[in-house]
Design an enzyme around this catalytic site. Structure first.
Site, short mmCIF file in Angstrom:
data_model
loop_
_atom_site.label_atom_id
_atom_site.label_comp_id
_atom_site.label_asym_id
_atom_site.label_seq_id
_atom_site.Cartn_x
_atom_site.Cartn_y
_atom_site.Cartn_z
N SER A 1 7.85 23.34 -25.62
CA SER A 1 8.38 24.55 -26.23
C SER A 1 9.70 24.34 -26.96
CB SER A 1 8.52 25.65 -25.19
OG SER A 1 9.30 25.20 -24.09
N HIS B 1 2.34 27.26 -27.12
CA HIS B 1 2.78 27.01 -28.51
C HIS B 1 1.71 26.30 -29.34
CE1 HIS B 1 6.80 28.44 -27.68
NE2 HIS B 1 6.69 27.82 -26.53
N LYS C 1 2.58 34.90 -28.37
CA LYS C 1 3.13 34.07 -29.43
C LYS C 1 2.27 34.21 -30.68
CE LYS C 1 5.98 31.82 -26.20
NZ LYS C 1 6.00 31.05 -24.98
C1 LIG Z 1 6.72 31.44 -23.71
C2 LIG Z 1 6.11 30.47 -22.75
C3 LIG Z 1 5.58 30.90 -21.55
C4 LIG Z 1 5.73 32.32 -21.08
O1 LIG Z 1 4.90 33.16 -21.79
P1 LIG Z 1 5.25 34.73 -21.88
O2 LIG Z 1 3.96 35.34 -22.25
O3 LIG Z 1 6.31 34.86 -22.90
O4 LIG Z 1 5.71 35.11 -20.52
C5 LIG Z 1 4.92 29.99 -20.76
N1 LIG Z 1 4.84 28.70 -21.11
C6 LIG Z 1 5.39 28.24 -22.25
C7 LIG Z 1 5.27 26.79 -22.58
C8 LIG Z 1 6.05 29.11 -23.09
O5 LIG Z 1 6.63 28.66 -24.20
#
Ligand SMILES: *Cc1c(COP(=O)(O)O)cnc(C)c1O
Length: 402
Positions: free
Chosen positions: A193, A221, A252
């Site tokens: 991330s 991602h 995302k």
């Molecule tokens: C953003 C993210 C999460 C958490 O996801 P949310 O839906 O925002 O709680 C989990 N793992 C990774 C690698 C992330 O980047």
């Protein structure tokens, strides 16, 4: 008396927790690690209004520009009308709807998985899945740069946690051989991330098979970004069928909220019995499920949208390399390493003053000494937006490297 009240004089009438908070906040500020909120005055998008200013947004994980799309809004509005806002309970009680079931079926088809289970967030998914699968007497093997939610999932599981060096399948294989445990689970981000690089997934799959370990990957991602149909790094490498659990977020590239795990029917049945954030938390609003379902259709079906994102990724990475910044077109995430938190903060201010919204990422999100700017690209950025960012970075390059 508590130590807090000994070391810092407490203003008249101030509560104990407030005194603790004051101390901790001072320490964060002194180390350049204090964070704060900044409300948007516009929808999410390539241009956002913040503090009365319009800025080019390089901070969002809305990789396909779907968060404010008319299609998602319409789907959410229709479901809002049909179901109302709240669901009233967890799905196991009375908070399950046709919208949740339809989204799971749609995601299972998208992921070509036997079964899918929804979670309210990616954070809830990771902190729920790990403790449901492993516990005392078991071992989890976790990449050193895994997301905080996987780290917390390891902690909550009470399994022995072995952190292996970042993206090092050889070190993982040795750790698996050397660690006695009843069950062994390997967990990794597929696209990391804060760096945007990839896990060595083919090697991890081979090592897990060799050692009889299960594999859980976090495609937060990668979903919507990688793979011919946008189904992530697993799809890109043709490995979907060989990974035990594939977790993806709806927050995302899907532009909504929530998360899911694609796996086998028995694993889904176990998770819906045991994963505490699933069992003990009110379910997602049906409106969000409907929006996410519309987003799956767009992620899978709108190939030109993903191609546009990749044109932006290539344009930005070529531009960065031309400026002497190391950059590879591997994902929509581009770190610009600066070292100390103050340097990253100064760089973020430099960008902000020139019309870019880009965030300084500091410990504990990244390891000490690796504070950075993190640029996130979107299919909604124009070439002009990308080139504007490169122009600002040209100026920054001069100021940070003399
Ligand atoms: C953003 C993210 C999460 C958490 O996801 P949310 O839906 O925002 O709680 C989990 N793992 C990774 C690698 C992330 O980047």
């Amino acid at each position: 008396m508590s130590r807090a009240s000994e070391s810092a004089p407490r203003p008249e009438g101030e509560g104990t927790a407030t005194a603790w908070a004051r101390q901790e906040l001072e320490s964060l500020l002194a180390r350049g690690l204090r964070r704060s909120l900044e409300p948007l005055e516009s929808p999410q998008g390539p241009l956002v209004r913040v503090g009365g200013e319009v800025l080019i947004n390089f901070a969002s994980n809305d990789y396909l520009g779907l968060a404010a799309s008319p299609t998602l809004r319409a789907a959410a509005a229709a479901a809002l009308e049909q179901y109302g806002v709240g669901t009233g309970a967890s799905r196991l009680v009375v908070g399950d709807t046709r919208a949740h079931q339809r989204l799971e079926a749609r995601l299972a088809a998208f992921e070509r998985a036997e079964a899918v289970l929804l979670f309210n967030t990616g954070f809830a998914a990771n902190t729920g899945i790990l403790p449901a699968l492993v516990g005392a007497g078991d071992a989890v093997f976790s990449d050193a740069l895994n997301h905080a939610s996987l780290v917390d999932g390891c902690r909550l599981s009470r399994a022995r946690t072995v952190v292996y060096p970042h993206a090092d399948a050889g070190a993982l294989a040795r750790a698996l051989k050397e660690t006695p445990a009843r069950r062994k689970l390997v967990v990794t981000d597929t696209v990391f991330s804060m760096d945007g690089d990839h896990a060595p997934l083919a090697e991890l799959v081979a090592v897990c098979r060799e050692e009889g370990a299960a594999l859980l990957v976090d495609e937060a991602h990668a979903t919507g970004v990688l793979g011919p149909r946008g189904a992530g790094l697993c799809e890109e490498l043709g490995l979907s069928g060989q990974v035990d659990l594939r977790m993806g977020t709806l927050s995302k590239a899907f532009g909504a909220l929530g998360a899911y795990v694609a796996t086998s029917r028995p694993v889904v049945e176990l998770l819906l019995n045991r994963a505490r954030p699933f069992v003990f938390s009110t379910s997602l609003p049906a409106a969000l499920c409907a929006a996410a379902e519309a987003a799956v259709d767009m992620v899978e079906g709108d190939v030109p949208l993903r191609e546009k994102l990749w044109r932006n990724i290539r344009r930005f990475s070529e531009g960065l390399r031309a400026l002497g910044f190391p950059a590879e077109p591997r994902s929509a995430i581009f770190p610009v390493l600066l070292g100390e938190p103050e340097h990253a903060l100064a760089a973020a201010r430099h960008c902000r003053e020139r019309g870019l919204l880009v965030k300084a990422i500091r410990p504990p999100t990244v390891p000490e000494g690796t504070s950075r700017l993190r640029f996130c690209l979107s299919a909604a950025h124009t070439e002009g937006h990308i080139d504007a960012a490169l122009d600002v970075l040209r100026g920054l390059r001069g100021s940070i490297h003399g």
